[in-house]
Design an enzyme around this catalytic site. Sequence first.
Site, PDB file in Angstrom:
ATOM      1  N   CYS A  83      -2.479  -1.235   8.724  1.00  0.00           N
ATOM      2  CA  CYS A  83      -1.955  -0.014   9.351  1.00  0.00           C
ATOM      3  C   CYS A  83      -1.649  -0.249  10.830  1.00  0.00           C
ATOM      4  O   CYS A  83      -0.626   0.207  11.335  1.00  0.00           O
ATOM      5  CB  CYS A  83      -2.957   1.133   9.198  1.00  0.00           C
ATOM      6  SG  CYS A  83      -3.288   1.561   7.485  1.00  0.00           S
ATOM      7  N   CYS A 108       0.808  -1.225   0.000  1.00  0.00           N
ATOM      8  CA  CYS A 108       0.000   0.000   0.000  1.00  0.00           C
ATOM      9  C   CYS A 108       0.835   1.267   0.000  1.00  0.00           C
ATOM     10  O   CYS A 108       0.314   2.359  -0.184  1.00  0.00           O
ATOM     11  CB  CYS A 108      -0.952   0.007   1.184  1.00  0.00           C
ATOM     12  SG  CYS A 108      -0.099   0.086   2.752  1.00  0.00           S
ATOM     13  N   CYS A 142      -1.753   6.536   4.346  1.00  0.00           N
ATOM     14  CA  CYS A 142      -3.174   6.873   4.409  1.00  0.00           C
ATOM     15  C   CYS A 142      -3.548   7.382   5.800  1.00  0.00           C
ATOM     16  O   CYS A 142      -2.754   7.358   6.730  1.00  0.00           O
ATOM     17  CB  CYS A 142      -4.010   5.647   4.050  1.00  0.00           C
ATOM     18  SG  CYS A 142      -3.883   4.292   5.238  1.00  0.00           S
ATOM     19  N   ASP A 152       2.591   2.544   2.576  1.00  0.00           N
ATOM     20  CA  ASP A 152       2.699   3.221   3.872  1.00  0.00           C
ATOM     21  C   ASP A 152       4.089   3.001   4.461  1.00  0.00           C
ATOM     22  O   ASP A 152       4.618   1.892   4.425  1.00  0.00           O
ATOM     23  CB  ASP A 152       1.654   2.681   4.862  1.00  0.00           C
ATOM     24  CG  ASP A 152       0.235   3.016   4.451  1.00  0.00           C
ATOM     25  OD1 ASP A 152       0.059   3.970   3.662  1.00  0.00           O
ATOM     26  OD2 ASP A 152      -0.692   2.346   4.918  1.00  0.00           O
TER      27      ASP A 152
END
Length: 185
Positions: A145, A75, A102, A77
């Site tokens: 996350c 993603c 994000c 991150d």
Amino acid sequence: MFSRSVRAVSGRVLANAVRPTVMPAVRQIAPAVAVVAKRSYHEKVLDHYSRPRNVGTLDKKDKSVGEGLVGAPACGDVMRLHIKVDPETGVISDVKFKTFGCGSAIASSSYVTELVRGMTLEQASKVKNTEIAKELCLPPVKLHCSMLAEDAIKAAIKDYRTKNPHAMPTNLAGTGAKFETAQAA
């Protein structure tokens, strides 16, 4: 088929060509009220995202500072977490983070900094991603996350231990399980 019509406008006569219109085949008409599927973040995520706590860095050359740098290639991150540990007590006295990613990644980092401040290294090593995700009410698609935040804590503790080998070891798995030892007979 064309027909001509004559129209009087302000005393002038205009000739307009009127073309026949072709009626389209049966069309489906959209409903008057569209049902919109709305997904929104929980208010805790929005709070930590819009007003992140403890953003910044600490001096990573300082022996009492541990740095954890983790990322998720899927993603994009990336999370950097610094912890400052009081060498006398082993308590985390300061925490800073910088995150590129994000809103959920930023919120997870911000929440973790508040969570681990004041904890011992042993307590901080037992923080699980499920605890972070539950507190922030993260949807399943954003669980990575909270996993990044957990990995960042463990990486920072590991870095601190590398700089301070005399410090008490921490069970980074967080299980606290003891292995049976073989007794000499």
